[in-house]
Scaffold this motif. Structure first.
Motif, short mmCIF file in Angstrom:
data_model
loop_
_atom_site.label_atom_id
_atom_site.label_comp_id
_atom_site.label_asym_id
_atom_site.label_seq_id
_atom_site.Cartn_x
_atom_site.Cartn_y
_atom_site.Cartn_z
N THR B 736 0.84 -1.19 0.00
CA THR B 736 0.00 0.00 0.00
C THR B 736 0.88 1.23 0.00
O THR B 736 1.81 1.33 0.79
N TYR B 737 0.56 2.12 -0.92
CA TYR B 737 1.18 3.43 -0.84
C TYR B 737 0.08 4.39 -0.42
O TYR B 737 -1.02 4.38 -0.99
N SER B 738 0.34 5.16 0.60
CA SER B 738 -0.66 6.17 0.92
C SER B 738 0.02 7.39 1.49
O SER B 738 1.04 7.29 2.17
N SER B 739 -0.54 8.50 1.18
CA SER B 739 -0.02 9.74 1.72
C SER B 739 -1.17 10.43 2.43
O SER B 739 -2.21 10.68 1.83
N SER B 740 -1.01 10.64 3.71
CA SER B 740 -2.08 11.23 4.51
C SER B 740 -1.57 12.56 5.05
O SER B 740 -0.70 12.59 5.90
N ARG B 741 -2.10 13.64 4.48
CA ARG B 741 -1.58 14.94 4.87
C ARG B 741 -2.68 15.83 5.43
O ARG B 741 -3.85 15.64 5.14
N ARG B 742 -2.25 16.79 6.20
CA ARG B 742 -3.18 17.74 6.79
C ARG B 742 -2.72 19.14 6.47
O ARG B 742 -1.53 19.38 6.30
N ARG B 743 -3.66 20.05 6.47
CA ARG B 743 -3.24 21.44 6.51
C ARG B 743 -4.32 22.26 7.20
O ARG B 743 -5.51 22.02 7.01
N THR B 744 -3.87 23.19 7.99
CA THR B 744 -4.82 24.05 8.68
C THR B 744 -5.35 25.05 7.66
O THR B 744 -4.68 25.38 6.68
N THR B 745 -6.56 25.53 7.92
CA THR B 745 -7.20 26.38 6.92
C THR B 745 -7.56 27.74 7.49
O THR B 745 -8.38 28.44 6.93
N THR B 746 -6.95 28.09 8.62
CA THR B 746 -7.34 29.34 9.26
C THR B 746 -6.56 30.52 8.69
O THR B 746 -5.36 30.40 8.40
N PRO B 747 -7.21 31.66 8.53
CA PRO B 747 -6.46 32.85 8.10
C PRO B 747 -5.64 33.44 9.24
O PRO B 747 -4.74 34.25 9.00
N ASP B 748 -5.96 33.06 10.47
CA ASP B 748 -5.27 33.62 11.63
C ASP B 748 -3.87 33.01 11.77
O ASP B 748 -3.72 31.84 12.06
N GLU B 749 -2.86 33.86 11.56
CA GLU B 749 -1.49 33.34 11.53
C GLU B 749 -1.07 32.64 12.81
O GLU B 749 -0.31 31.69 12.80
N ALA B 750 -1.60 33.14 13.92
CA ALA B 750 -1.18 32.58 15.21
C ALA B 750 -1.64 31.13 15.36
O ALA B 750 -1.04 30.36 16.11
N LEU B 751 -2.69 30.77 14.67
CA LEU B 751 -3.22 29.42 14.82
C LEU B 751 -2.72 28.48 13.74
O LEU B 751 -2.90 27.27 13.83
N GLN B 752 -2.10 29.03 12.72
CA GLN B 752 -1.66 28.18 11.62
C GLN B 752 -0.57 27.22 12.07
O GLN B 752 0.28 27.58 12.87
N ILE B 753 -0.64 26.04 11.52
CA ILE B 753 0.42 25.07 11.80
C ILE B 753 1.24 24.95 10.52
O ILE B 753 0.67 24.79 9.44
N ASN B 754 2.54 25.06 10.66
CA ASN B 754 3.43 25.02 9.50
C ASN B 754 2.94 25.98 8.40
O ASN B 754 2.91 25.63 7.21
#
Lengths: 369, 897
Positions: B736-754
């Protein structure tokens, strides 16, 4: 605690399978160090105030390779450092020792409600600025509390008990809105060592090697010969992040577990604590650090990036570490002694050397002693 | 003759360009003659030559007049559903074409049969509508248990059409009127072959004889695999109990959850991890059902064992692709575990004695052939193992777990089957002498299956359950008692209608949750712990669903839709936040209070799902599916593994329901004779509103938990390659090849992850190879090997340190920027049967298991702290392994017949 849990759960510790579960590994993490680190604060106590500038170290590199101590290695010298308040007053900080910048004795004094900005210009022309910090008010300290406690712990697979005193502060009741506090403390106690028993190894033989300070003449009286390094005062600082953001009421905030060990409670122990009212941003900074102190197990909170309130003027993406804080300070000092203990105080191990060799030690008697 | 036709097949592509320029008409003919006779008559009266084999047409009756119709059309209509093609050649010839393999298959089956193949007639030939399809349906029973058999396949060999019996043992197959050579298979049952001459829709109940052994030298085709091939939905796997029992497992405990983890696309973060990740989804996105009761934490000992009793389980079905419409509430997968009904003829039992647990299952009739019971229990006695530990702390620890399950089933009458199940699992773990962890799952479920009339079924279930945990600390100064719990109930009712090419499923469900989010209480007067009591959350989810499985020749399609409505009920206090500020503790402007049963928040979910299968030929097919699922409950965690203190929360005004989209496409191929089947599936998933914890979040006992979370989006893509071999040497090889990625979607810079850029999720393991094989050395010995290798999962690693105010600070610059070392592990087991006579009352077997054969210390996590080097302290990286060495065990299993 959670790591203990996982270790117990793990099957490595079983008698059949004696291999350990925790092994050191070498990992290659790309270096991401040498960022500017700002450590500074302005308070409403009389100055001078200090700002320390340094560069961050690679994670795996000890701060100081030769001492069992953390001294900052890469200090930033010859920078221009100043603090400007919202009235336009500017206080220039002078470099008093490498990387350490200090305000003038009769210079700016922090005031509650005033906002402060730190400005830094490095020797290479790079400019940095802190976000404005508005000094919050401080509800003050109501009282302190000293409670005897004993704890069980495991060392070398044997259950042992350690006891000592929990030293807590009781702040005044907050008014219900969010207020952010940090506490720090210093504890001082007297130590007696035996430098006269110091020996050195000469061709396999231990021969006496007392340092000269063992018998030193007092300048005022040539006949009075005393040991100048047998009695010292050790001042140990708090080295953890103690913060709170709740409406605490009259509840206790534990500042320190003063362990009954190494002569700390054979005599008296001087405890000086500061309660700093800090901004929300400063709280968030210190709170992340607090979380780091309890990390490491699969069930503990994942560590995250430490924020900062310092930004580079030219390059918004440049990472800058550390924090410039404006805090109102209330302090308290008191002596603790063995009367709070329910066991006998544990004396210090015999130390055959100059007492000033000890960490945080001085032979100058403090004024409060 | 056969070769003539083969030759004709070859020339056909060249010659068929003539098309149907000649219009031959069927002359007047008698009704009730055979097709052979009709063809002869046509050839006599028309200038047409028909190429065919009489054995194809002798049995086919012509029971209506086709006079005046085009000959080709008439023949097509008579031969419908029989895999014939009719081609026109040289302007005068019509060739009936049939893949010669079909005849070969038929000949093979007939030649292999030991006895004469029985033949059954259904319906009256006089009423036969030749050329049309009729229905054969009924129930497949087990001879041994007289229980309906799930997943037995009934297969019409010549027309390559098969169906599997459903959860109630029922099957329904559409067959062209006429004779068919049928095969019925059930894993562990003797394959039956018979001729069916069917003229009208009929009912036929079949009883299969149990095989004396799991696998004999006779090659038994694994019907679970066949079934997966034939199933319309991709990503569906039925796991038989035998497969579960053969897989080498920790401590020799047959384990359902661990067997699921052998499937491609299913990962777990390590040995002691409760929960598993399906196709890059989080562990909370799996719906786990036991006889339709919802189970929240099916784990013993923090995930070392699953808490389903292996002997009590009849059947496990796992859906990771398109989830059938009657299941709702979770995004990634459904694990549907069904328990045995109990033997309705005689008392039987089975059990096992292992190093740390023992188990027993008994089943038997209460009223013979009508009411049966099954009870099963398991308990640990692992303390002796801990007491022998070298480590003091371990020696002072203790652990105990047990589970109990029971079921009563009643065939009320021919049309009603009622069953009631009860389940309870309990774990207690005491660390040293201070901290006690305990957790419990309970579930009761009532299931009613009703046959309204032939082809119309009504299935209802009612269930209630509870999951709770308690942590107690007895250290007087820190003593506390922390309680958490989730109560749930579910009522579900749906109908199944089978009509010709349709299978319609439609129904309603109602699910209620009460989350008791936590109470922390000091347990002694001197305890410094402050009491915390979080508000409870009550919610109701209503669902309505409908789907239709449509067979259109080679194409089968299941369109469906589920409508769900979530309502958060009062009493509930919803904090309000300054809309210009990020949601946090400091931006609270007040709270909206909702009274008892007042609706605090609702969400509506439109969940369309469609699955399709297209048969390319006899052996290969393409499956595709698209679905959109809603999830209203979330397990909030910022720890690496699911920890004992993670808690579920409801959606509310700020925590939105997770919405998952899944697109999958697969190619499936079943080789003809070699018992090999392969598949390739690719999938893409996008999940909105995944609650990700903020930097520095503190989740435990937090009232307004939304202040610790940030909305994120999951982007998951992958491919699963699988090769399955059946026979004496059987097994599955998958990658199995799988890529499981996340990204935060907030415009607030303080809450953004990476900085809102994608980062790998905590359990992202892109490469995963799994091999599990069984080899039947002889009737008495089965040797099994498992191998599993996966990319190390990501963690956040520190990059730099600095000193501020005497405090050493470590910076972790990015979330999940480093991976722990690759995981790989080899396990082996040997099953030894102590006797092998068919009529023995007692059947015993030994399972010798060696877990982690080459003693790899797989990293469970990597952590960083100061180590001592002589006098100096240095920061160091450490890996924590759960298994430090090879782990052998032995279990004795028995069956009382």
């Amino acid at each position: 605690m959670m790591r203990k849990l996982v270790l117990v759960l793990s099957f490595c510790s079983l008698i059949l399978f004696i291999n350990g579960c925790v092994d050191e590994i070498k990992i290659g993490i790309p270096s991401n160090a040498d960022h500017l680190v700002v450590d500074g604060m302005i308070t409403d106590l009389p100055g001078p105030y200090t700002i320390t500038l340094s560069y961050s170290n690679d994670y795996f590199e000890p701060f100081s390779p030769n001492k069992d101590d953390y001294n900052i290695r890469d200090l930033v010298q010859e920078a221009s450092v100043s603090v400007i308040d919202d009235q336009g007053n500017e206080e220039v900080f002078a470099e008093i020792s490498p990387g350490v910048y200090q305000s003038s004795v009769d210079g700016m004094r922090g005031q509650i409600g005033t906002s402060y900005v730190l400005k830094i210009e490095l020797e290479n022309g790079k400019k940095y600025e802190s976000l404005a910090e508005i000094m919050p008010q401080n509800v003050g300290i109501k009282d302190y509390a000293i409670d005897y406690t004993s704890k069980k712990y495991l060392a070398d697979n044997l259950e042992k008990t350690k006891d000592g005193l929990n030293i807590s502060l009781i702040p005044n009741g907050f008014d219900g809105t969010y207020e952010f506090y940090r506490w720090r403390w210093e504890g001082t106690y007297q130590v007696e060592t035996n430098p006269e028993l110091k020996t050195k190894n000469v061709e396999g033989q231990q021969v006496p090697d007392p340092p000269p300070c063992t018998l030193e003449t007092i300048p005022d009286d040539v006949n009075d010969v005393r040991c100048k390094c047998c009695i010292c005062w050790v001042t140990e600082p708090s080295n953890s992040s103690i913060v709170s953001s709740k409406t605490l009421g009259d509840s206790k905030t534990l500042l320190h577990f003063l362990e009954n060990t190494q002569g700390r409670l054979t005599g008296k122990y001087y405890f000086y604590a500061q309660q700093l009212s800090i901004t929300k941003e400063a709280y968030e900074f210190w709170n992340i650090i607090k979380q780091q102190e309890d990390s490491g197990s699969p069930f503990s909170i994942t560590n995250t990036e430490v924020p900062s309130n310092i930004v580079s003027i030219e390059d918004k993406n440049e990472k800058v570490m550390g924090f410039f804080s404006a805090a109102s300070v209330k302090d308290i000092a008191f002596f603790v002694n063995k009367s709070y203990l329910k066991t006998d105080p544990v004396p210090m191990d015999v130390f055959k050397n100059d007492c000033r060799v000890l960490k945080y030690s001085t032979n100058v008697k403090p004024s409060f002693w | 003759m056969r070769y003539t036709i083969l030759a004709l097949i070859l020339i056909l592509p060249l010659t068929s360009v003539y098309s149907q320029s000649t219009n031959f008409k069927v002359p007047e003919h008698k009704v009730g003659i055979s097709l052979t006779q009709l063809i002869t008559q046509i050839e006599e009266q028309e200038e047409v030559k028909i190429f065919y084999l009489p054995e194809w047409t002798d049995e086919l009756m012509v029971n209506k007049s086709y006079a005046g119709q085009n000959v080709k059309t008439a023949l097509e209509s008579i031969l419908i559903g029989r895999n014939f093609q009719i081609r026109l050649i040289y302007n005068y010839g019509l060739v009936l074409l049939r893949d010669p393999k079909i005849d070969e298959i038929r000949a093979d089956i007939i030649s292999q049969a030991e006895d004469e193949i029985p033949s059954y007639n259904f319906g009256d030939t006089n009423n036969a509508k030749w050329g049309e399809e009729v229905t054969l349906n009924g129930t497949i029973f087990s001879d041994a248990t007289s229980e309906p058999l799930i997943g037995a396949t009934i297969y019409a060999n010549e027309i390559d059409k098969g169906v599997a019996s459903d959860a109630n043992g029922k099957y329904n197959i559409r067959l062209p009127v006429g004779e068919h050579l049928m095969t019925i298979q059930g894993l562990n049952y003797e394959t039956q072959t018979f001729f069916v001459k069917i003229y009208e829709s009929s009912k036929f109940d079949i009883t299969l004889q149990e095989n004396p052994y799991t696998l004999d030298e006779i090659i038994v085709e694994d019907n679970a695999i066949n079934e997966s091939f034939q199933n319309v939905t991709s990503g569906t796997t039925r796991i038989s109990l035998e497969e579960i029992k053969k897989a080498p497992s920790m401590m020799g405990e047959a384990d359902i959850i661990k067997s699921v983890q052998l499937l491609p696309g299913v990962n777990s973060v390590g040995e002691a991890s409760a929960g598993f990740n399906v196709r890059g989804g989080t562990a909370d996105q799996n719906l786990i059902l036991l006889d339709n009761g919802i189970i929240f934490n099916p784990n013993h000992l923090f995930g070392f064992f699953s808490s389903f009793h292996p002997d009590a389980v009849k059947d496990v079905t796992f859906y990771k692709g398109s989830i059938p419409i009657q299941y709702g509430g979770k995004i990634s997968s459904v694990l549907d575990v069904r328990q045995k009904d109990g033997n309705s003829k005689r008392l039987k039992g089975s059990g096992g004695i292992g190093l740390i647990t023992s188990r027993l299952m008994l089943e038997g009739p209460i009223v013979k052939n009508k009411v049966s019971f099954m009870v099963a229990g398991r308990s640990s006695y692992s303390d002796w193992l801990l007491k022998r530990a070298k480590d003091d702390e371990l020696r002072q620890s203790s652990t105990i777990f047990y589970d109990f399950t029971g079921k009563i089933s009643a065939l009320v009458n021919k049309k009603h089957k009622l069953s009631a199940s009860i389940y309870h699992s309990n774990d207690k773990f005491k660390l040293s002498s201070d901290t006690l962890y305990s957790w419990q799952n309970s579930s009761v479920a009532i299931n009613l299956e009703r046959t309204i009339k032939e082809g119309v079924y009504h299935i209802s279930s009612l269930s209630a359950g509870n999951y709770s945990y308690t942590i107690e600390d007895e250290d007087p100064l820190e003593s506390f008692d922390w309680k958490y719990g989730v109560n749930n109930f579910q009522a579900k009712s749906y109908f199944l209608w089978r009509k010709k090419n349709h299978l319609l499923t439609a129904g309603l469900d109602l699910t209620g949750y009460e989350i008791k989010r936590g109470v922390l209480k000091p347990q002694s007067a001197v305890s410094t712990i402050e009491e915390i009591k979080l508000n409870n959350e009550r919610s109701i989810i209503t669902g309505a669903f409908i789907s239709d499985e449509i067979q259109l020749g080679k194409l089968a399609v299941i369109p469906g839709i589920r409508l769900s409505n979530f309502a958060l009920l009062g009493p509930y206090d919803q904090p309000q936040y300054d809309p210009n500020e990020p949601v946090n503790d400091y931006s609270i402007t007040g709270a909206k209070s909702f009274g008892e049963n007042k609706i605090a928040k609702t969400y509506f979910g439109l969940e369309p799902r469609i699955a399709a299968k297209y048969n390319l030929n006899l052996r290969s097919s393409i499956k595709a599916s698209v679905s959109r699922n809603f999830q209203y409950l979330h397990l909030i965690s910022n720890t690496t593994a699911i920890s004992p203190i993670d808690s579920w929360v409801s959606s509310n005004e700020y925590i939105k329901p997770q919405i998952g989209y899944q697109y999958s496409l697969g190619y499936f191929y079943q080789a003809d004779k070699s018992n090999i089947s392969t598949s390739v599936e690719v999938f893409y998933k996008n999940i909105d509103n995944v609650p990700e914890y903020r930097n520095g979040a503190n989740l435990s006992l937090k009232q307004n938990i939304e202040t610790e979370l940030v909305n994120s989006e999951a982007d998951i893509r992958g491919a699963e390659f699988s090769l399955i071999k059946e026979g004496r040497l059987s097994g599955q090889l998958s990658y199995t090849y799988s890529s499981s990625r996340r990204r935060t979607t907030t415009p607030d810079e303080a809450l953004q992850i990476n900085n809102n850029s994608f980062f790998p999720s905590n359990y992202d393991q892109p490469h995963n190879v799994k091999i599990n094989t069984n080899y039947d050395i002889s009737k008495r010995f089965v040797f099994s090997v498992n191998f599993n290798a996966a990319t190390g999962r990501p963690i956040s690693a520190p990059s730099e340190r600095f000193l501020i105010n005497n405090v050493i600070v470590t910076n972790y610059p990015e979330r999940n920027n480093y991976r722990i070392p690759t995981y790989h592990r080899l396990d082996m087991s040997l099953l030894i049967r102590t006797n092998h006579k068919k009529d023995k009352k007692w059947e015993g077997s030994w399972t010798l298991t060696v877990y982690n054969v080459y003693g790899r210390k797989n990293a469970f996590s990597v952590f960083f702290e100061d180590g001592q080097d002589g006098r100096y302290r240095y920061p160091k990286a450490y890996k924590l392994s759960i298994l430090g060495s090879v782990f052998p065990s032995v279990t004795y299993n028995f069956i009382i017949k």
